[in-house]
Design a protein around this motif. Structure first.
Motif, PDB file in Angstrom:
ATOM      1  N   TYR A   1       0.857  -1.192   0.000  1.00  0.00           N
ATOM      2  CA  TYR A   1       0.000   0.000   0.000  1.00  0.00           C
ATOM      3  C   TYR A   1       0.889   1.238   0.000  1.00  0.00           C
ATOM      4  O   TYR A   1       1.820   1.340   0.814  1.00  0.00           O
ATOM      5  N   ILE A   2       0.573   2.180  -0.938  1.00  0.00           N
ATOM      6  CA  ILE A   2       1.286   3.469  -0.979  1.00  0.00           C
ATOM      7  C   ILE A   2       0.219   4.560  -0.996  1.00  0.00           C
ATOM      8  O   ILE A   2      -0.522   4.708  -1.985  1.00  0.00           O
ATOM      9  N   ALA A   3       0.125   5.295   0.096  1.00  0.00           N
ATOM     10  CA  ALA A   3      -0.910   6.324   0.231  1.00  0.00           C
ATOM     11  C   ALA A   3      -0.470   7.614  -0.448  1.00  0.00           C
ATOM     12  O   ALA A   3       0.731   7.905  -0.577  1.00  0.00           O
ATOM     13  N   ASN A   4      -1.494   8.387  -0.916  1.00  0.00           N
ATOM     14  CA  ASN A   4      -1.273   9.725  -1.490  1.00  0.00           C
ATOM     15  C   ASN A   4      -0.239   9.680  -2.618  1.00  0.00           C
ATOM     16  O   ASN A   4       0.811  10.320  -2.564  1.00  0.00           O
ATOM     17  N   ALA A   5      -0.544   8.895  -3.630  1.00  0.00           N
ATOM     18  CA  ALA A   5       0.386   8.695  -4.747  1.00  0.00           C
ATOM     19  C   ALA A   5       0.666  10.001  -5.480  1.00  0.00           C
ATOM     20  O   ALA A   5      -0.226  10.854  -5.632  1.00  0.00           O
ATOM     21  N   ASN A   6       1.894  10.169  -5.945  1.00  0.00           N
ATOM     22  CA  ASN A   6       2.278  11.325  -6.741  1.00  0.00           C
ATOM     23  C   ASN A   6       3.123  10.875  -7.928  1.00  0.00           C
ATOM     24  O   ASN A   6       3.429   9.687  -8.075  1.00  0.00           O
ATOM     25  N   ARG A   7       3.530  11.811  -8.777  1.00  0.00           N
ATOM     26  CA  ARG A   7       4.251  11.450  -9.994  1.00  0.00           C
ATOM     27  C   ARG A   7       5.570  10.746  -9.699  1.00  0.00           C
ATOM     28  O   ARG A   7       6.057   9.974 -10.513  1.00  0.00           O
ATOM     29  N   GLN A   8       6.173  11.024  -8.541  1.00  0.00           N
ATOM     30  CA  GLN A   8       7.431  10.365  -8.197  1.00  0.00           C
ATOM     31  C   GLN A   8       7.253   8.876  -7.900  1.00  0.00           C
ATOM     32  O   GLN A   8       8.236   8.122  -7.893  1.00  0.00           O
ATOM     33  N   ASP A   9       6.009   8.466  -7.690  1.00  0.00           N
ATOM     34  CA  ASP A   9       5.745   7.043  -7.438  1.00  0.00           C
ATOM     35  C   ASP A   9       5.605   6.243  -8.734  1.00  0.00           C
ATOM     36  O   ASP A   9       5.436   5.016  -8.693  1.00  0.00           O
TER      37      ASP A   9
END
Length: 324
Positions: free
Chosen positions: A257-265
């Motif tokens: 689980y990776i919360a609050n995904a952004n472009r760096q993910d």
């Protein structure tokens, strides 16, 4: 009464012997030449078994009785395998370390060796406690009191097949061990349980990936997640990352689980069991777009805009008169 009669008969013969001896002495005979007894000599009337009866007055022993001699031979203990079977099957997981056991009792100075069989060919691996294989992953580890263990590190698919533990007796003893390498199956699924090589998420959403690994006979290492080359299991620099793993009979399930995904993910996400069992999926994090718009496998999206509507009506107005 019978015994008294026998004793009287014996006494008669004793007196006869004494009489005969005195008679020869009184005659002054000094010749050493053996002569046949004269007629009437008391010895002529002796039964053939006289001396036997005289020496054993109360026991009758047949003349032709032979003594039986029993010969006993003590043999040295012969080596034997402690396991009751001459063929053993062992299964191990890809990339794990495995031991092939060979327990020998009463070795009596004989030598134990391990051989690798390929068809009709035998390749020497160990002899005694010395290793002759050019593969450094192979070694001999002796464990008291009688276990000659062949150790194979980081087992791969080429290690699968028959091995022989041999004892240099006459005839030689052979224990056959068949090694099976199990290659687990790895699959990465999304939150809906669907498998896809690429996943699309909106910025600010939660990335959820599931790694399902089947055909695990003996889990020897834990499951790890990587984003590129970065290990995520213990990553605290970003925050919002969680890994939950369940080891089940014959399989394993790990959730990322990776919360609050952004472009760096955005990038490659890899699920790993050991170093050789891996599966990878590509994750895209989009800003202001529907994730389904980028999934070409689901078909092309019809894009609605004012310009598109104008073009549609012009084409409709031109084509319609010809349909009459």
């Amino acid at each position: 009464m019978c015994i008294c009669g026998v004793m009287k008969s014996r006494l008669f013969w004793i007196f006869a012997i004494i009489y005969s001896s005195l008679h020869h002495i009184s005659s002054g005979s000094t010749s050493t030449t053996l002569k046949r007894p004269r007629a009437g000599d008391p010895f002529d009337t002796f039964p053939k078994n006289f001396w036997q009866e005289f020496s054993s007055p109360f026991t009758d022993t047949p003349e032709d009785e032979e003594l039986e001699v029993t010969e006993t031979t003590t043999h040295e203990p012969f080596p034997f395998f402690a396991d009751p079977y001459t063929t053993i099957n062992i299964s191990t997981q890809l990339s794990s370390n495995v031991y092939l056991h060979c327990r020998v009792n009463d070795l009596q100075g004989k030598t134990v060796s391990w051989m690798r069989r390929k068809g009709d060919d035998l390749t020497l691996i160990t002899f005694g406690q010395h290793t002759y294989s050019g593969d450094s992953r192979y070694s001999l580890e002796f464990e008291e009191p009688n276990d000659w263990k062949l150790s194979i590190q980081y087992a791969n698919e080429r290690d699968e097949g028959p091995y022989e533990c041999q004892v240099s007796s006459h005839p030689p003893l052979v224990l056959l061990v068949y090694l099976t390498i199990i290659v687990p199956h790895v699959e990465i699924l999304d939150e809906r349980g669907s498998a896809t090589p690429e996943k699309y998420y909106k910025a600010g959403s939660t990335i959820e990936l599931q790694c399902v690994i089947s055909k695990i006979p003996h889990p020897s290492s834990y499951i790890t997640w990587r984003h590129g080359v970065r290990l995520l299991n213990y990553d605290t620099s970003r925050g919002g990352i969680s890994v939950k793993t369940d080891m089940l009979p014959g399989r394993a399930l790990s959730r990322l689980y990776i919360a609050n995904a952004n472009r760096q993910d955005t990038g490659n996400y890899t699920c790993m069991l050991g170093n050789e069992i891996t599966e990878t999926v590509v994750v895209h994090v989009l800003n202001g777009e529907e994730p389904a718009a980028m999934q070409h496998a689901n078909g092309t999206r019809f894009i609605s805009s004012p310009l598109t509507m104008v073009v549609f009506f012009i084409v409709f107005a031109i084509v319609k008169p010809f349909q009459r």
